[in-house]
Design an enzyme around this catalytic site. Structure first.
Site, short mmCIF file in Angstrom:
data_model
loop_
_atom_site.label_atom_id
_atom_site.label_comp_id
_atom_site.label_asym_id
_atom_site.label_seq_id
_atom_site.Cartn_x
_atom_site.Cartn_y
_atom_site.Cartn_z
N LYS A 99 0.90 -1.24 -0.01
CA LYS A 99 -0.11 0.12 0.02
C LYS A 99 0.74 1.23 -0.01
O LYS A 99 2.15 1.13 0.24
CB LYS A 99 -0.99 -0.06 1.43
N ARG A 157 -10.39 -0.17 15.45
CA ARG A 157 -10.25 0.64 13.97
C ARG A 157 -11.31 0.06 12.87
O ARG A 157 -12.27 0.52 12.76
CB ARG A 157 -8.87 0.84 13.54
N TYR A 173 13.72 30.80 6.18
CA TYR A 173 12.29 31.30 6.70
C TYR A 173 12.46 31.56 8.15
O TYR A 173 12.91 30.62 9.04
CB TYR A 173 11.25 30.25 6.34
N MET A 186 10.07 24.33 0.82
CA MET A 186 9.32 23.73 -0.09
C MET A 186 10.45 22.60 -1.05
O MET A 186 10.35 21.51 -1.21
CB MET A 186 8.51 24.27 -0.94
C1 LIG Z 1 -0.05 -1.71 6.82
C2 LIG Z 1 -0.67 -2.99 7.36
C3 LIG Z 1 0.34 -4.12 7.34
C4 LIG Z 1 1.50 -4.12 7.49
O1 LIG Z 1 2.10 -3.81 8.59
P1 LIG Z 1 3.82 -3.46 8.99
O2 LIG Z 1 3.84 -2.87 10.20
O3 LIG Z 1 4.22 -2.56 7.84
O4 LIG Z 1 4.45 -4.90 8.57
C5 LIG Z 1 -0.51 -5.56 7.80
N1 LIG Z 1 -1.69 -5.46 8.08
C6 LIG Z 1 -2.92 -4.27 7.67
C7 LIG Z 1 -4.09 -4.59 8.19
C8 LIG Z 1 -1.87 -3.17 7.59
O5 LIG Z 1 -3.11 -2.26 7.43
#
Ligand SMILES: *Cc1c(COP(=O)(O)O)cnc(C)c1O
Length: 364
Positions: free
Chosen positions: A35, A131, A256, A304
Protein backbone atom coordinates in the site's frame (compact mmCIF):
# COMPACT_ATOMS: atom_id res chain seq x y z
CA UNK A 1 25.11 18.48 -13.15
CA UNK A 2 22.18 16.41 -11.97
CA UNK A 3 20.55 18.44 -9.22
CA UNK A 4 17.36 16.73 -8.22
CA UNK A 5 16.43 14.22 -5.53
CA UNK A 6 16.63 10.52 -6.35
CA UNK A 7 15.32 7.54 -4.39
CA UNK A 8 17.69 4.70 -5.25
CA UNK A 9 15.76 1.45 -4.75
CA UNK A 10 17.77 -1.74 -4.24
CA UNK A 11 15.55 -4.61 -5.39
CA UNK A 12 18.10 -7.19 -4.22
CA UNK A 13 17.78 -5.80 -0.67
CA UNK A 14 13.97 -6.01 -1.01
CA UNK A 15 14.25 -9.67 -2.02
CA UNK A 16 16.67 -10.32 0.84
CA UNK A 17 14.15 -8.89 3.32
CA UNK A 18 11.40 -11.02 1.78
CA UNK A 19 13.63 -14.08 2.33
CA UNK A 20 13.93 -13.00 6.00
CA UNK A 21 10.12 -13.07 6.26
CA UNK A 22 10.14 -16.62 4.88
CA UNK A 23 12.80 -17.61 7.43
CA UNK A 24 10.83 -16.26 10.37
CA UNK A 25 7.47 -17.58 9.21
CA UNK A 26 8.49 -20.70 7.30
CA UNK A 27 5.09 -22.40 7.55
CA UNK A 28 2.94 -19.41 6.56
CA UNK A 29 2.01 -17.99 3.23
CA UNK A 30 2.93 -14.37 2.58
CA UNK A 31 0.85 -11.38 1.47
CA UNK A 32 3.42 -8.63 0.93
CA UNK A 33 1.96 -5.25 1.88
CA UNK A 34 2.52 -2.72 -0.91
CA UNK A 35 0.00 0.00 0.00
CA UNK A 36 0.90 3.70 -0.20
CA UNK A 37 2.94 3.23 -3.38
CA UNK A 38 4.88 0.35 -1.87
CA UNK A 39 5.72 2.46 1.23
CA UNK A 40 7.03 5.08 -1.23
CA UNK A 41 9.22 2.65 -3.20
CA UNK A 42 6.94 2.30 -6.26
CA UNK A 43 4.05 -0.15 -5.99
CA UNK A 44 4.46 -1.83 -9.38
CA UNK A 45 8.24 -2.23 -9.25
CA UNK A 46 8.03 -3.62 -5.70
CA UNK A 47 5.31 -6.11 -6.65
CA UNK A 48 7.27 -7.23 -9.73
CA UNK A 49 10.41 -7.75 -7.65
CA UNK A 50 8.46 -9.77 -5.07
CA UNK A 51 7.23 -12.28 -7.64
CA UNK A 52 7.47 -15.13 -5.14
CA UNK A 53 5.00 -13.49 -2.75
CA UNK A 54 1.82 -15.60 -2.55
CA UNK A 55 -0.38 -12.49 -2.60
CA UNK A 56 -0.27 -8.71 -2.14
CA UNK A 57 -2.11 -6.39 0.24
CA UNK A 58 -3.15 -2.85 -0.62
CA UNK A 59 -5.36 -0.44 1.32
CA UNK A 60 -7.71 0.66 -1.46
CA UNK A 61 -9.29 -0.48 -4.72
CA UNK A 62 -7.35 2.04 -6.85
CA UNK A 63 -4.07 0.55 -5.68
CA UNK A 64 -5.22 -2.95 -6.57
CA UNK A 65 -6.32 -1.80 -10.04
CA UNK A 66 -2.90 -0.23 -10.57
CA UNK A 67 -1.30 -3.63 -9.91
CA UNK A 68 -3.72 -5.43 -12.25
CA UNK A 69 -3.03 -2.85 -14.99
CA UNK A 70 0.64 -3.73 -14.59
CA UNK A 71 -0.29 -7.40 -15.14
CA UNK A 72 0.46 -8.54 -11.57
CA UNK A 73 -1.16 -11.99 -11.39
CA UNK A 74 -1.21 -12.91 -7.69
CA UNK A 75 -4.26 -12.48 -5.46
CA UNK A 76 -4.54 -8.86 -4.29
CA UNK A 77 -6.26 -8.20 -0.97
CA UNK A 78 -7.95 -4.81 -0.41
CA UNK A 79 -7.48 -4.24 3.33
CA UNK A 80 -10.14 -1.52 3.70
CA UNK A 81 -12.63 -3.42 1.57
CA UNK A 82 -15.01 -1.56 -0.76
CA UNK A 83 -18.11 0.48 0.02
CA UNK A 84 -20.20 0.72 -3.17
CA UNK A 85 -21.81 -1.81 -5.49
CA UNK A 86 -19.81 -0.41 -8.41
CA UNK A 87 -16.53 -0.91 -6.59
CA UNK A 88 -17.55 -4.42 -5.58
CA UNK A 89 -18.25 -5.26 -9.24
CA UNK A 90 -14.88 -3.75 -10.23
CA UNK A 91 -13.19 -5.90 -7.59
CA UNK A 92 -14.93 -9.01 -8.92
CA UNK A 93 -14.16 -8.15 -12.56
CA UNK A 94 -10.47 -7.78 -11.73
CA UNK A 95 -10.31 -10.87 -9.53
CA UNK A 96 -9.47 -8.82 -6.46
CA UNK A 97 -9.98 -10.02 -2.90
CA UNK A 98 -11.89 -7.85 -0.49
CA UNK A 99 -11.72 -7.72 3.28
CA UNK A 100 -15.13 -7.26 4.88
CA UNK A 101 -14.32 -4.79 7.63
CA UNK A 102 -17.83 -3.75 8.75
CA UNK A 103 -21.32 -5.29 8.74
CA UNK A 104 -22.30 -2.65 6.18
CA UNK A 105 -19.75 -4.08 3.76
CA UNK A 106 -21.15 -7.57 4.36
CA UNK A 107 -24.68 -6.31 3.64
CA UNK A 108 -23.45 -4.70 0.44
CA UNK A 109 -21.96 -8.00 -0.73
CA UNK A 110 -25.19 -9.83 0.04
CA UNK A 111 -27.59 -7.30 -1.51
CA UNK A 112 -25.67 -6.48 -4.71
CA UNK A 113 -26.03 -8.74 -7.74
CA UNK A 114 -22.59 -9.27 -9.22
CA UNK A 115 -21.99 -10.67 -12.70
CA UNK A 116 -18.96 -12.53 -11.38
CA UNK A 117 -18.21 -14.02 -7.96
CA UNK A 118 -15.51 -12.76 -5.59
CA UNK A 119 -12.74 -15.17 -4.55
CA UNK A 120 -10.37 -15.42 -1.59
CA UNK A 121 -12.27 -13.05 0.72
CA UNK A 122 -11.46 -12.14 4.31
CA UNK A 123 -13.38 -10.89 7.31
CA UNK A 124 -11.62 -8.37 9.54
CA UNK A 125 -12.38 -9.33 13.15
CA UNK A 126 -12.40 -6.76 15.94
CA UNK A 127 -9.93 -8.02 18.55
CA UNK A 128 -8.86 -4.88 20.37
CA UNK A 129 -7.76 -2.13 17.97
CA UNK A 130 -11.22 -0.63 17.38
CA UNK A 131 -10.33 0.65 13.94
CA UNK A 132 -11.94 -1.69 11.42
CA UNK A 133 -13.45 -5.05 12.22
CA UNK A 134 -16.59 -7.01 12.96
CA UNK A 135 -17.04 -7.88 16.64
CA UNK A 136 -16.80 -11.56 17.56
CA UNK A 137 -20.48 -11.71 18.59
CA UNK A 138 -21.57 -10.59 15.09
CA UNK A 139 -19.26 -12.99 13.30
CA UNK A 140 -21.71 -15.87 13.12
CA UNK A 141 -24.22 -13.71 11.28
CA UNK A 142 -21.59 -12.26 8.92
CA UNK A 143 -20.19 -15.68 8.00
CA UNK A 144 -23.65 -17.13 7.43
CA UNK A 145 -24.63 -14.23 5.17
CA UNK A 146 -21.44 -14.47 3.16
CA UNK A 147 -21.78 -18.25 2.83
CA UNK A 148 -25.32 -17.85 1.57
CA UNK A 149 -24.68 -15.42 -1.28
CA UNK A 150 -23.63 -16.51 -4.78
CA UNK A 151 -21.46 -13.39 -4.94
CA UNK A 152 -18.65 -15.23 -3.17
CA UNK A 153 -17.08 -18.46 -4.26
CA UNK A 154 -14.20 -20.10 -2.48
CA UNK A 155 -13.19 -19.85 1.12
CA UNK A 156 -13.26 -16.95 3.54
CA UNK A 157 -10.49 -16.29 6.07
CA UNK A 158 -10.37 -14.37 9.34
CA UNK A 159 -7.99 -11.44 9.65
CA UNK A 160 -7.16 -9.09 12.48
CA UNK A 161 -4.47 -6.51 13.21
CA UNK A 162 -2.29 -5.95 16.27
CA UNK A 163 -2.43 -2.48 17.82
CA UNK A 164 0.79 -2.96 19.86
CA UNK A 165 2.92 -5.58 18.13
CA UNK A 166 5.87 -3.18 18.19
CA UNK A 167 5.83 -3.26 22.01
CA UNK A 168 7.73 -6.41 22.94
CA UNK A 169 6.06 -8.38 25.73
CA UNK A 170 2.91 -6.22 25.85
CA UNK A 171 0.12 -8.42 27.20
CA UNK A 172 -2.50 -6.88 24.90
CA UNK A 173 -0.86 -8.75 21.99
CA UNK A 174 -1.62 -12.12 23.55
CA UNK A 175 -5.20 -11.00 24.25
CA UNK A 176 -5.76 -10.05 20.62
CA UNK A 177 -4.18 -13.30 19.47
CA UNK A 178 -6.34 -15.38 21.85
CA UNK A 179 -9.48 -13.68 20.50
CA UNK A 180 -8.75 -14.35 16.82
CA UNK A 181 -7.56 -17.91 17.46
CA UNK A 182 -10.72 -18.63 19.43
CA UNK A 183 -12.86 -17.49 16.47
CA UNK A 184 -10.74 -19.38 13.93
CA UNK A 185 -11.06 -22.61 15.89
CA UNK A 186 -14.79 -22.18 16.38
CA UNK A 187 -15.48 -21.59 12.66
CA UNK A 188 -12.54 -23.65 11.33
CA UNK A 189 -11.28 -20.84 9.09
CA UNK A 190 -7.82 -19.70 7.95
CA UNK A 191 -6.18 -16.88 9.94
CA UNK A 192 -4.00 -13.89 9.08
CA UNK A 193 -2.79 -11.79 11.99
CA UNK A 194 0.91 -10.93 11.82
CA UNK A 195 2.40 -7.66 10.55
CA UNK A 196 6.19 -7.17 10.53
CA UNK A 197 6.55 -6.70 14.28
CA UNK A 198 4.54 -9.87 14.96
CA UNK A 199 6.45 -11.85 12.32
CA UNK A 200 9.67 -10.93 14.14
CA UNK A 201 8.53 -11.28 17.75
CA UNK A 202 5.29 -13.29 18.06
CA UNK A 203 5.78 -16.67 16.35
CA UNK A 204 2.47 -17.98 17.69
CA UNK A 205 0.70 -15.35 15.59
CA UNK A 206 2.09 -16.44 12.21
CA UNK A 207 -0.86 -18.74 11.42
CA UNK A 208 -1.84 -19.34 7.78
CA UNK A 209 -0.90 -16.00 6.22
CA UNK A 210 1.50 -13.26 7.34
CA UNK A 211 1.30 -9.62 6.17
CA UNK A 212 4.77 -8.02 6.22
CA UNK A 213 5.11 -4.36 5.30
CA UNK A 214 7.85 -2.25 6.86
CA UNK A 215 10.39 -5.07 7.29
CA UNK A 216 10.33 -5.71 3.53
CA UNK A 217 11.61 -2.18 3.07
CA UNK A 218 14.47 -2.77 5.49
CA UNK A 219 13.20 -0.86 8.54
CA UNK A 220 12.77 -2.04 12.09
CA UNK A 221 9.25 -1.97 13.52
CA UNK A 222 10.75 -1.71 17.03
CA UNK A 223 12.08 1.44 18.64
CA UNK A 224 14.62 -0.57 20.62
CA UNK A 225 16.07 -2.80 17.87
CA UNK A 226 17.88 -1.62 14.75
CA UNK A 227 17.10 -2.96 11.29
CA UNK A 228 20.75 -4.03 11.06
CA UNK A 229 20.45 -6.16 14.22
CA UNK A 230 17.42 -7.87 12.64
CA UNK A 231 19.46 -8.63 9.47
CA UNK A 232 17.21 -6.35 7.38
CA UNK A 233 18.78 -4.36 4.55
CA UNK A 234 17.71 -0.80 3.67
CA UNK A 235 15.94 -0.70 0.31
CA UNK A 236 15.75 3.06 -0.29
CA UNK A 237 18.75 5.38 -0.35
CA UNK A 238 17.51 8.96 -0.75
CA UNK A 239 20.01 11.38 -2.26
CA UNK A 240 20.15 14.86 -3.71
CA UNK A 241 22.77 17.42 -4.65
CA UNK A 242 24.56 20.40 -3.15
CA UNK A 243 23.39 23.29 -5.37
CA UNK A 244 25.00 26.29 -3.62
CA UNK A 245 27.45 27.24 -0.87
CA UNK A 246 27.07 30.27 1.40
CA UNK A 247 29.77 31.90 3.54
CA UNK A 248 28.12 33.28 6.68
CA UNK A 249 29.25 35.90 9.18
CA UNK A 250 28.40 35.67 12.89
CA UNK A 251 24.79 36.79 13.31
CA UNK A 252 23.61 35.80 9.80
CA UNK A 253 20.19 34.15 9.76
CA UNK A 254 19.40 31.09 7.64
CA UNK A 255 16.09 30.30 5.94
CA UNK A 256 12.46 31.24 6.66
CA UNK A 257 11.90 32.95 9.98
CA UNK A 258 15.64 33.14 10.63
CA UNK A 259 15.23 30.08 12.81
CA UNK A 260 18.94 29.38 12.77
CA UNK A 261 21.63 32.01 13.38
CA UNK A 262 25.36 31.56 12.84
CA UNK A 263 27.39 32.30 15.98
CA UNK A 264 30.65 32.48 14.06
CA UNK A 265 31.85 32.82 10.46
CA UNK A 266 31.18 29.51 8.70
CA UNK A 267 30.22 27.74 5.48
CA UNK A 268 26.82 26.22 4.83
CA UNK A 269 25.46 24.29 1.84
CA UNK A 270 22.07 24.39 0.11
CA UNK A 271 20.66 21.01 -0.94
CA UNK A 272 17.91 20.46 -3.50
CA UNK A 273 15.25 18.66 -1.46
CA UNK A 274 12.35 19.94 0.64
CA UNK A 275 8.92 19.20 1.98
CA UNK A 276 7.57 19.55 -1.59
CA UNK A 277 9.38 16.28 -2.29
CA UNK A 278 8.00 14.73 0.88
CA UNK A 279 11.09 15.43 3.01
CA UNK A 280 9.54 15.83 6.45
CA UNK A 281 9.38 19.43 7.69
CA UNK A 282 9.81 18.18 11.27
CA UNK A 283 13.48 17.77 10.29
CA UNK A 284 13.83 21.57 10.49
CA UNK A 285 16.82 22.24 12.79
CA UNK A 286 16.95 18.53 13.70
CA UNK A 287 17.71 16.47 10.59
CA UNK A 288 21.04 14.94 9.68
CA UNK A 289 22.49 14.23 6.24
CA UNK A 290 25.68 12.64 4.93
CA UNK A 291 28.09 14.45 2.62
CA UNK A 292 31.49 13.00 1.71
CA UNK A 293 31.19 10.45 4.55
CA UNK A 294 30.48 13.17 7.14
CA UNK A 295 27.23 13.28 9.10
CA UNK A 296 26.19 16.95 9.27
CA UNK A 297 23.17 18.88 10.58
CA UNK A 298 20.19 20.44 8.80
CA UNK A 299 20.17 24.15 9.69
CA UNK A 300 16.97 26.19 9.95
CA UNK A 301 13.60 25.35 8.48
CA UNK A 302 13.04 22.85 5.70
CA UNK A 303 11.76 24.84 2.68
CA UNK A 304 9.52 23.46 -0.06
CA UNK A 305 12.45 22.76 -2.40
CA UNK A 306 15.61 23.14 -0.31
CA UNK A 307 17.39 22.59 2.98
CA UNK A 308 20.53 24.20 4.41
CA UNK A 309 23.29 22.04 5.92
CA UNK A 310 26.38 22.69 8.03
CA UNK A 311 29.61 22.47 6.01
CA UNK A 312 31.94 23.74 8.78
CA UNK A 313 33.77 20.44 8.95
CA UNK A 314 33.46 19.39 5.30
CA UNK A 315 36.21 21.50 3.83
CA UNK A 316 36.31 19.87 0.40
CA UNK A 317 32.56 20.13 -0.26
CA UNK A 318 31.65 21.69 -3.59
CA UNK A 319 28.56 22.40 -5.65
CA UNK A 320 27.45 19.21 -7.40
CA UNK A 321 28.40 16.88 -4.53
CA UNK A 322 26.00 14.09 -3.61
CA UNK A 323 24.13 14.46 -0.30
CA UNK A 324 22.53 11.39 1.29
CA UNK A 325 19.32 12.03 3.23
CA UNK A 326 18.99 8.45 4.52
CA UNK A 327 19.68 4.84 3.66
CA UNK A 328 23.46 4.51 4.05
CA UNK A 329 25.63 2.95 6.74
CA UNK A 330 26.07 6.19 8.71
CA UNK A 331 22.43 7.21 8.45
CA UNK A 332 19.65 4.65 8.83
CA UNK A 333 16.14 5.92 8.13
CA UNK A 334 15.06 4.77 11.59
CA UNK A 335 17.43 7.29 13.20
CA UNK A 336 16.14 10.08 10.94
CA UNK A 337 12.59 9.10 11.92
CA UNK A 338 13.54 9.59 15.58
CA UNK A 339 14.98 13.03 14.75
CA UNK A 340 11.63 13.91 13.14
CA UNK A 341 9.59 12.50 16.03
CA UNK A 342 7.94 10.05 13.69
CA UNK A 343 8.35 6.54 12.27
CA UNK A 344 10.06 5.28 9.12
CA UNK A 345 6.63 4.43 7.66
CA UNK A 346 5.75 8.12 7.46
CA UNK A 347 9.09 9.29 6.07
CA UNK A 348 9.02 6.65 3.32
CA UNK A 349 5.40 7.00 2.27
CA UNK A 350 5.70 10.81 2.10
CA UNK A 351 8.34 10.66 -0.66
CA UNK A 352 6.25 11.78 -3.62
CA UNK A 353 6.29 11.68 -7.41
CA UNK A 354 8.58 14.73 -7.64
CA UNK A 355 11.42 12.41 -6.52
CA UNK A 356 12.62 10.16 -9.33
CA UNK A 357 13.05 6.52 -8.44
CA UNK A 358 15.96 4.57 -9.84
CA UNK A 359 15.93 0.80 -9.52
CA UNK A 360 19.01 -1.38 -9.26
CA UNK A 361 20.12 -4.78 -8.03
CA UNK A 362 22.69 -4.65 -5.22
CA UNK A 363 25.83 -2.53 -5.37
CA UNK A 364 25.76 -1.15 -8.90
C1 LIG B 1 -0.14 -1.78 6.85
C2 LIG B 1 -0.68 -3.04 7.35
C3 LIG B 1 0.15 -4.17 7.53
C4 LIG B 1 1.66 -4.10 7.42
O1 LIG B 1 2.19 -3.60 8.63
P1 LIG B 1 3.77 -3.44 8.89
O2 LIG B 1 3.86 -2.92 10.27
O3 LIG B 1 4.23 -2.43 7.88
O4 LIG B 1 4.38 -4.77 8.69
C5 LIG B 1 -0.45 -5.38 7.85
N1 LIG B 1 -1.78 -5.47 8.02
C6 LIG B 1 -2.61 -4.39 7.91
C7 LIG B 1 -4.07 -4.57 8.15
C8 LIG B 1 -2.08 -3.15 7.59
O5 LIG B 1 -2.90 -2.09 7.50
Amino acid sequence: MQSYPVAHIDLTALQHNFACVKQFAADSRVMAVVKANGYGHGIVEVARALSSSDAFCVARLAEALQLREAAIQQPIVILEGVNTAGDLQLAADNELSVVFTTLLQVELAVSTSLTKALMFCWIMVETGMHRLGIPAEKLEQAIQNLNRTDNISGSIGLMSHFANADLLGDKRNQQQLDRIMHCAKHYDLAVSMANSAAILSLPDSHADWVRPGIMLYGCSPFETQSAHSLNLKPVMKLTSTLIAIQNLQAGDEVGYGGDWIADHAMRIGIVSIGYGDGYNRQLSNSGLVVIADNVVAVLGRVSMDMIAIDLSHVLGAKVGDEVILWGCEQLAIDSIAKQANTISYELLSQINERVSREYHHGED
